[in-house]
Design a protein around this motif. Structure first.
Motif, PDB file in Angstrom:
ATOM      1  N   ASN A  80      -7.236   3.054  -3.655  1.00  0.00           N
ATOM      2  CA  ASN A  80      -7.377   1.604  -3.592  1.00  0.00           C
ATOM      3  C   ASN A  80      -6.107   0.892  -4.063  1.00  0.00           C
ATOM      4  OD1 ASN A  80      -9.095  -0.534  -2.755  1.00  0.00           O
ATOM      5  ND2 ASN A  80      -9.461  -1.084  -4.896  1.00  0.00           N
ATOM      6  N   GLU A  81      -4.966   1.475  -3.735  1.00  0.00           N
ATOM      7  CA  GLU A  81      -3.673   0.879  -4.058  1.00  0.00           C
ATOM      8  C   GLU A  81      -2.993   0.419  -2.778  1.00  0.00           C
ATOM      9  OE1 GLU A  81      -2.302   3.629  -7.825  1.00  0.00           O
ATOM     10  OE2 GLU A  81      -2.264   4.497  -5.807  1.00  0.00           O
ATOM     11  N   ALA A  82      -2.356  -0.753  -2.836  1.00  0.00           N
ATOM     12  CA  ALA A  82      -1.653  -1.272  -1.670  1.00  0.00           C
ATOM     13  C   ALA A  82      -0.359  -0.499  -1.460  1.00  0.00           C
ATOM     14  CB  ALA A  82      -1.356  -2.755  -1.859  1.00  0.00           C
ATOM     15  N   VAL A  83      -0.177   0.047  -0.267  1.00  0.00           N
ATOM     16  CA  VAL A  83       1.051   0.779   0.054  1.00  0.00           C
ATOM     17  C   VAL A  83       1.884   0.067   1.110  1.00  0.00           C
ATOM     18  CG1 VAL A  83       0.266   3.047  -0.682  1.00  0.00           C
ATOM     19  CG2 VAL A  83      -0.284   2.247   1.616  1.00  0.00           C
ATOM     20  N   TYR A  84       1.256  -0.776   1.939  1.00  0.00           N
ATOM     21  CA  TYR A  84       1.971  -1.576   2.929  1.00  0.00           C
ATOM     22  C   TYR A  84       1.329  -2.956   2.967  1.00  0.00           C
ATOM     23  CZ  TYR A  84       3.404   3.090   4.308  1.00  0.00           C
ATOM     24  OH  TYR A  84       3.882   4.368   4.286  1.00  0.00           O
ATOM     25  N   VAL A  85       2.150  -3.997   3.107  1.00  0.00           N
ATOM     26  CA  VAL A  85       1.649  -5.372   3.062  1.00  0.00           C
ATOM     27  C   VAL A  85       2.367  -6.203   4.113  1.00  0.00           C
ATOM     28  CG1 VAL A  85       1.375  -7.438   1.634  1.00  0.00           C
ATOM     29  CG2 VAL A  85       1.167  -5.176   0.585  1.00  0.00           C
ATOM     30  N   ALA A  86       1.635  -7.107   4.752  1.00  0.00           N
ATOM     31  CA  ALA A  86       2.235  -8.083   5.655  1.00  0.00           C
ATOM     32  C   ALA A  86       2.638  -9.304   4.826  1.00  0.00           C
ATOM     33  CB  ALA A  86       1.241  -8.485   6.735  1.00  0.00           C
ATOM     34  N   PRO A  87       3.937  -9.641   4.779  1.00  0.00           N
ATOM     35  CA  PRO A  87       4.378 -10.756   3.925  1.00  0.00           C
ATOM     36  C   PRO A  87       4.015 -12.107   4.530  1.00  0.00           C
ATOM     37  CG  PRO A  87       6.233  -9.867   5.150  1.00  0.00           C
ATOM     38  CD  PRO A  87       5.063  -8.963   5.447  1.00  0.00           C
TER      39      PRO A  87
END
Length: 364
Positions: free
Chosen positions: A106-113
């Protein structure tokens, strides 16, 4: 008079029935399907290596009403493309306001800025991204994501009061030398947690190279390859974070035959793990029942003092099966560690005492 009364009631009933049908039709809104294609053009080919499991998506309608808030959607691999599962929305105009990829922890590894954020400059089309849902055609909306790099925070991507943890990375510097000169080769890095393989990285090293690794593991194994030679080193996460400079020295490698004699029983197959400060070497030992010994050939490793641990298996398949790497086999036996000095082509070692019912991990 009585007939007129019944005709009036019948007419009223028909009017009410038609009215109800119209209301029912108005309530049956037309739905469409949409999925989200993950655009990794700014990432290279690393997204699959981090074992992403799902996407979290927030969507607003054209009036600005929040329709979905960090809704979790499964990921589906379609050839080289990764998309989310389909969702159903009323036909109309919508906007993606948050989009990120999470791992099993449940960790963010990729994000849309988001537009205006620090990381928005690294994508062509930051959030928000508008899209149309139709009644007959399934939409696939492309969303650009960036990797979470060391030291980044949700605010860097325009996310405020964000409930998801960002995965942390750390830098490791790898060097390879041969006869005191820089050597060019390849390095494979594997991250394990609770003896399960979580991710794999592979880089080319031209003398030296740096790489960022994820800290969601407890063990890291690094294999270096140069001109047919192979060296391996194993670290706990704490060890490599405290000393992130890794050196592989391929100088003065030789071939050695190790014979283990005087064992307490016949042994058919074993894995020998030969370790020193310079790395870890693994070799397949085969038993000689007639002479009651194990023979292993260590090829092209540096001379020196090593610790040898022999792990006994019931059959060869547990050792040679490619699927065995990273797996556990209960009930196998491991001999006590013994110290040996590799200083001549043939080394004879007296068999140590045996430890029963130990758990040995194949490949590590």
């Amino acid at each position: 008079m009585k007939n007129s009364k019944w005709k009036g009631l019948f007419f009223l009933f028909i009017v009410l029935l038609i009215s109800c049908k119209n209301d029912e039709n108005e309530q049956q809104e037309v739905m469409g399907e949409v999925s989200f294609a993950i655009n990794t053009s700014a990432l290279g080919a690393r997204i699959a290596d981090q074992n992403p499991v799902s996407a979290l998506v927030s969507i607003e309608d054209e009036s600005g009403n929040l329709i979905l808030s960090l809704e979790e959607l499964n990921l589906v691999a379609l050839g080289e493309e990764t998309v989310t599962e389909e969702i159903h929305l009323v036909i109309g105009q919508f906007t993606v306001t948050e989009f990120l990829i999470i791992n099993a922890s449940n960790e963010a590894v990729y994000v849309a800025p988001l537009e205006g954020s620090k990381m928005a400059a690294y994508v062509e089309k930051p959030l928000p991204v508008s899209f149309q849902v139709g009644a007959t055609i399934q939409e696939s909306v492309s969303v650009e994501v960036l990797e979470v790099v060391p030291g980044s925070t949700p605010i860097d991507f325009g996310l405020v009061d964000f409930p998801i943890d960002f995965i942390n990375l750390f830098q490791v510097d790898i060097s390879m030398i041969k006869d005191d000169l820089p050597a060019d080769g390849m390095v494979t890095i594997e991250g394990y947690k609770n003896r399960s393989l979580l991710w794999t990285e592979q880089i080319d090293v031209e003398g030296t190279a740096s790489i960022h690794l994820y800290d969601n593991v407890d063990t890291i194994i690094i294999e270096a390859f140069y001109d047919g030679l192979r060296l391996e080193k194993s670290y706990t996460l704490e060890q490599i974070q405290n000393n992130p400079q890794v050196l592989f020295n391929f100088s003065d490698t030789q071939n050695f035959v190790i014979e283990v004699v005087g064992l307490d029983r016949d042994v058919d197959y074993a894995i020998g793990r030969l370790s020193s400060e310079n790395g870890l070497h693994k070799i397949f030992f085969e038993g000689d029942e007639a002479q009651n010994l194990l023979v292993g050939n260590f090829q092209r490793i540096p001379p020196g003092t090593y610790t040898l641990v022999l792990s006994v298996f019931e059959n060869e398949n547990l050792i040679t099966d490619p699927e065995a790497r990273g797996s556990l086999y209960k009930g196998v036996e491991s001999y006590e560690p013994i110290e040996i000095v590799l200083n001549q082509p043939r080394i004879i070692v007296q068999g140590p005492d045996i430890l029963l019912n130990n758990t040995i991990e194949v490949g590590t």
